[in-house]
Design an enzyme around this catalytic site. Structure first.
Site, PDB file in Angstrom:
ATOM      1  N   LYS B  79      41.544  48.831  48.887  1.00  0.00           N
ATOM      2  CA  LYS B  79      41.615  47.962  47.704  1.00  0.00           C
ATOM      3  C   LYS B  79      41.433  48.820  46.448  1.00  0.00           C
ATOM      4  O   LYS B  79      40.543  49.685  46.420  1.00  0.00           O
ATOM      5  CB  LYS B  79      40.530  46.886  47.785  1.00  0.00           C
ATOM      6  CG  LYS B  79      40.596  45.841  46.669  1.00  0.00           C
ATOM      7  CD  LYS B  79      39.531  44.741  46.871  1.00  0.00           C
ATOM      8  CE  LYS B  79      39.632  43.669  45.799  1.00  0.00           C
ATOM      9  NZ  LYS B  79      38.642  42.590  45.988  1.00  0.00           N
ATOM     10  N   SER B 159      40.315  37.770  45.508  1.00  0.00           N
ATOM     11  CA  SER B 159      41.013  38.834  44.832  1.00  0.00           C
ATOM     12  C   SER B 159      41.606  39.887  45.773  1.00  0.00           C
ATOM     13  O   SER B 159      42.488  40.648  45.367  1.00  0.00           O
ATOM     14  CB  SER B 159      40.058  39.543  43.860  1.00  0.00           C
ATOM     15  OG  SER B 159      39.021  40.183  44.571  1.00  0.00           O
ATOM     16  N   SER B 183      36.175  36.653  47.726  1.00  0.00           N
ATOM     17  CA  SER B 183      37.379  37.476  47.583  1.00  0.00           C
ATOM     18  C   SER B 183      37.827  38.181  48.850  1.00  0.00           C
ATOM     19  O   SER B 183      38.909  38.772  48.879  1.00  0.00           O
ATOM     20  CB  SER B 183      37.175  38.527  46.482  1.00  0.00           C
ATOM     21  OG  SER B 183      37.384  37.955  45.215  1.00  0.00           O
TER      22      SER B 183
END
Lengths: 499, 493
Positions: B79, B159, B183
């Site tokens: 990420k 997210s 997330s």
């Protein structure tokens, strides 16, 4: 007793109320929340870690040594140590503040209520000893430094100071004159240096004061205060108070009012000027720093802090008087700065060894020599005690020569000057320059007789009752023997001859 | 040889170790899949050479007879919230566009040390703020999933939407995620994969671009419970550089995995039966209860009375911390600097931040600034912190009655891109089931439970006691075994 310091205005006398917030840089090799170094005078941005530069994802880790130093400082002012404290973020934007917030302690400071005593000083108008309250000490990060003189249109940022640990020491508004504020600052600096938690070098910025001042007529409630920021010497603090108090009295007597505001001190003119008023003050949006856990101190940590505290100036002064029999003046002079006390104690210890006597027996001699001889000679040679070319051990050798009667006190002065110039050992100087004291009664008797024979009128006057001339004869004999005669023996011989 | 991109973490690792295929073959297969999947926009930056380097290291270690790390030969996605040395790290923002860290986050370093290789930096909602991946400066990620009979692009969740999309699309077997209010769990749920957020403090936050420090927690995303356990074991561990890191040994979760729940009590929080929850979600929850009962667990009704206040409290606390955490992006030292002609320092801040932050980030910075302001602090921040304590206390009370909690992961299946973008409140409501565990710092996981009538995945959430990741993983495994979830998105990209 109240301070007698007053501002004499057109409408009468005004009292001054003063509180000081002192920022003291914690003596520590590393910054408060990063491993970066803290030495003064490094190249710009040479002591900046990723944390200090607030790179993305960097996190603060508390430096225990900084906390230890602040706790020890709190203990030295007999303050309450809070075993649970917490760090808060003070949010504001400035180019010298990489994180966009300063990590500080607003709501739960490390150190609570304490106090510090300032001594009576009649010359300065401090009639008697006075206790100044200290509200709190909290620990926080310093900001970086902007340099505006490196480029015509840009400012440069030096982050070496960014993240350095500061103690903010907040006094009660207990001071009533510039002299009291000066005494408070000097005493606080002395304590910090004794404890070793701050070097107290105001000119290097490792200690600076925010000065809160208000004025009022006797008996009236507190007036509105102003805060003059970042004043960096004791003298400037006193000047800033003096000027600010007079300015406030003038404003008030002209029918104006004092606005609560932040002011700046201009050392050039000795005046203060407005920086910003409370109305446009920042909203710092303090909140607990979520990157840090609350700080909890255990008993073992506190015990170590206390055990590591040195003897502090007040206690030392009392001991010098009671155990060493020093005058209160001498004791005060010797304990005012930790360097002086350290020097004195080293001198005393070396003297005791050199002369084989208990320190208490030698203390007065050592104290007098240090204060009236060494200080003067260093001053003349442009040295401070810290960088004295004469070590305590050499000083003790010199005192031992006097103590054993090898040289006289006046010769000792001469030897000291040579020591300062050459760094040589006193015994070697005495030897080389033939300064050994003459104690041989025969030689002195001969010199006395010569002097008396050469001054028949003075002798007649003395015999006629002019006792004071005794000293004249001593001086003449001493001069005849190039200062090397033992003054006691001269006295004895003279008394016999004249008696 | 089968398609290596279909394999999970465990299968790749064991296959490499056993010599069935080389790590290089796996890395090449994944690199190719990534390269072909531009339409998903799952990656901001691809780093095929890094994946190959790690693969070659694994292969030569194997031929030299050395002990292989637990992730040797496994290429993963990172990420783009984790700082990676020498590789651009942006948090999907314009303000950090082009920022190349000189340091490696603790969690990513641990993964590389375990033998994993990096395929690239995964897209996300800007500064991890969002539930749909539409707030990324680098464009939204598209979910590989589509509703049956529709070509409408769906959100991959957020997210960690780049992570969820990449794993669901078989671009990588696993990826890192971060979870502040859901997330990891929400994108995992709506893309039909597993995602676990450990107890707050298990994974170091050092080197992760901060959103809300008291909530941010790295976690693992993969297609199976066991793969998540393997990943998380490599990621977790004490880090003296993070003051909130927990100094506890990391248990051998993978080895201890046990789907038998005999003697375990599973709590069903009655407050999670909320209006507005999809019927399919409610049905899958009931199915999950039946599965866990089947696994031997005792089902107990529990109450978490402050659940309704969790979401509002979260949307005060997280923006408050974010408003302060994001202050460092000021154009002074790194990242974007917008310096209009004649601008002073304040003008530069304003221009830089106006240009560098997206709308959602600005919204949260403004909210956070507001709730911390003088005169509002007590009414908002202090009150929200009290609610947070009460929410945490709800869970403490619940642990007297149960060992693990079963709840939905999200109130709905995947939604269309653009569907909720104009309505922040609707978007925020997507976190309603995930936020309470975040506020309480608890380990929580989403595991696929099945498909809704449109053929979209649904997830179930397990919430555990502090440090009981094992309990969460075990219960998730019990569901995984019974759900038999094998659906995968049909390739359209």
């Amino acid at each position: 007793m109240m301070s007698t310091y007053r501002i004499h205005g057109a409408t009468g006398e005004w009292e001054v109320v003063i509180g000081l917030e002192v920022h003291a840089q914690v003596t520590s090799n590393a910054k408060l929340f990063s491993g970066a170094a803290t030495a003064f005078g490094a190249e710009p941005n040479a002591q900046v870690s990723l944390v200090d530069a607030a790179m993305p994802g960097m996190l603060p880790v508390l430096n225990r040594e900084c906390i230890r130093q602040a706790v020890r400082t709190g203990m030295a002012i007999e303050a309450q140590i809070n075993r649970w404290s917490r760090f808060d973020r003070k949010n504001y934007f400035y180019a010298d503040l990489p994180q966009g917030y300063q990590i500080s302690q607003l709501y739960h400071p490390l150190v609570g209520e304490g106090s510090l005593a300032i001594e009576a000083d009649e010359k300065a108008g401090i009639a008697e000893d006075k206790l100044i309250g200290i509200e709190r000490i909290h620990v926080e990060q310093d900001a970086g430094k902007l340099m505006h003189d490196q480029h015509p249109t840009m400012s440069y940022v030096d982050l070496n100071r960014s993240g350095v640990a500061l103690m903010e020491i907040v006094s009660r508004p207990d001071m009533a004159s510039p002299a009291e504020a000066g005494a408070y600052l000097r005493k606080l600096r002395a304590i910090l240096r004794y404890v070793g938690s701050c070097d107290g070098n105001m000119e290097e910025g490792s200690m600076r004061a925010d000065v809160n001042v208000s004025v009022r007529k006797a008996g009236e409630p507190l007036g509105t205060r102003t805060e003059t920021k970042n004043v960096n010497s004791v003298r400037f603090v006193m000047q800033a108070i003096e000027h600010e108090a007079r300015r406030q009295v003038e404003v008030l007597e002209d029918g104006g009012r004092i606005v609560q505001e932040t002011r700046l001190f201009d050392p050039g003119s000795g005046t203060t000027r407005s920086m910003r008023s409370k109305e446009d003050a920042h909203d710092y949006r303090y909140f607990p720093d979520p990157d840090l856990l609350p700080l909890e101190l255990d008993q073992a940590f506190l015990d170590e802090c206390r055990a590591s505290l040195p003897e502090l100036p007040d206690a030392k002064r009392r001991r010098y008087e009671s155990e060493l029999g020093l005058s209160s003046y001498n004791a005060a002079v010797l304990t005012a700065e930790v360097e002086t006390a350290r020097w004195f104690e080293a001198l005393l210890l070396a003297s005791a060894t050199a002369q084989g006597k208990p320190p208490a027996e030698l203390a007065k001699q050592a104290a007098n020599w240090l204060i009236s001889e060494l200080f003067g000679a260093l001053n003349k040679a442009g040295h401070a005690l810290e960088d004295s070319p004469v070590t305590p051990e050499r000083g003790a050798e010199l005192l031992a020569l006097v103590g054993k009667g090898t040289i006289s006190g006046s010769i000792a002065k001469q030897v000291l000057e040579t020591m300062l110039e050459t760094g040589d050992a006193p015994a070697a100087i005495v030897e080389r320059e033939g300064l050994v004291q003459e104690s041989d009664t025969g030689a002195i008797e001969a010199a006395v007789d010569e002097v008396l024979a050469a001054n028949p009128e003075k002798l007649a006057e003395y015999r006629g009752g002019k006792d004071k001339l005794f000293g004249f004869f001593v001086g003449q004999v001493m001069r005849a023997m190039s200062g090397k005669a033992n003054p006691q023996v001269i006295n004895e011989v003279l008394k016999r001859r004249l008696g | 040889m089968s398609d290596l991109t279909q394999l999970g973490v465990r299968a790749i690792r064991d296959g490499v170790a056993g010599g069935e295929f080389s790590a290089r073959e796996v890395a090449e297969a994944c690199n190719a899949a990534v390269a072909e999947a531009g339409a998903l926009n799952a990656f901001i930056v691809t780093t095929p050479e890094r994946a190959l380097e790690a693969a070659d290291r694994a292969d030569s270690a194997r031929s030299a007879g050395e002990t292989l790390g637990p992730l040797a030969g496994v290429p993963i996605g990172m990420k783009d919230l984790f700082a990676t040395r020498g590789v651009q790290t942006t948090a999907a923002s314009h303000i950090l566009e082009g920022f190349v860290p000189q340091y490696e986050s603790t969690v990513s370093q641990r993964l590389w040390d375990a033998g994993a290789g990096m395929l690239g930096k995964l897209n996300l909602d800007q500064f991890a703020m969002g539930s749909s991946n539409e707030t990324s400066y680098f464009g939204n990620v598209s979910s590989p999933w589509r509703r049956a009979g529709s070509n409408a692009a769906l959100a991959p969740g957020g997210s960690s939407g780049g992570s969820s999309a990449a794993i669901a699309a078989r671009l990588c077997p696993a990826a890192t995620g971060t979870d502040t209010g859901g997330s990891i769990r929400q994108p995992a749920a709506i893309t039909g994969i597993c995602g676990i957020k450990p107890t707050y403090g298990r994974c170091s936050r050092w080197g992760i671009v901060a959103f809300a420090s008291s909530l941010d927690q790295a976690g693992a995303m993969a297609r199976s419970v066991e793969d998540c356990a393997i990943m998380l074991e490599a990621m977790a561990g004490f880090d003296p550089k993070d003051s909130t890191s927990i100094d506890m040994p990391v248990p051998g979760w993978t080895k201890a995995l046990d789907a038998s729940l005999a003697g375990k009590r599973v709590g069903i929080p009655r407050e999670y039966r909320m209006d507005g929850t999809d019927a399919a979600i409610v049905a899958s929850w009931d199915q999950g209860i039946a599965w866990l009962k089947d696994a031997g667990a005792e089902i107990v009704d529990i109450s978490l009375p402050h659940t309704n206040y969790a979401l509002p409290a979260y949307y005060i606390i997280a923006p408050a911390e974010a408003s302060s955490n994001l202050a460092r992006y000021d154009g002074v030292r790194y990242g974007l600097r917008d310096l209009p002609a004649g601008a002073n320092l304040q003008d530069m801040y304003a221009a830089t931040r106006a240009a560098g932050f997206g709308e959602e980030v600005k919204r949260r910075v403004l909210i956070g600034t507001y709730v911390l302001s003088a005169g509002y602090y007590d009414a908002y921040y202090t009150q929200a912190m009290k609610v947070r304590t009460l929410v945490a206390r709800d869970f403490i009370d619940a642990w007297a009655r149960c060992d693990v909690i079963l709840a939905p992961s999200t109130p709905n299946a995947a939604f269309a891109l653009g569907e909720k973008l104009a309505d922040p409140l609707a978007m925020y409501l997507n976190d309603v089931f995930s936020v309470p565990a975040s506020l309480a710092g608890l380990p929580a996981m989403s595991v696929p439970a099945g498909l809704d009538e449109a053929g979209l995945p649904l997830g179930l959430q397990l919430i555990g006691q502090p440090f009981d990741e094992q309990g969460v993983l075990d219960a998730a495994l019990a569901i995984e075994q019974r759900a038999g979830f094998t659906a995968k998105p049909e390739r359209w990209w």
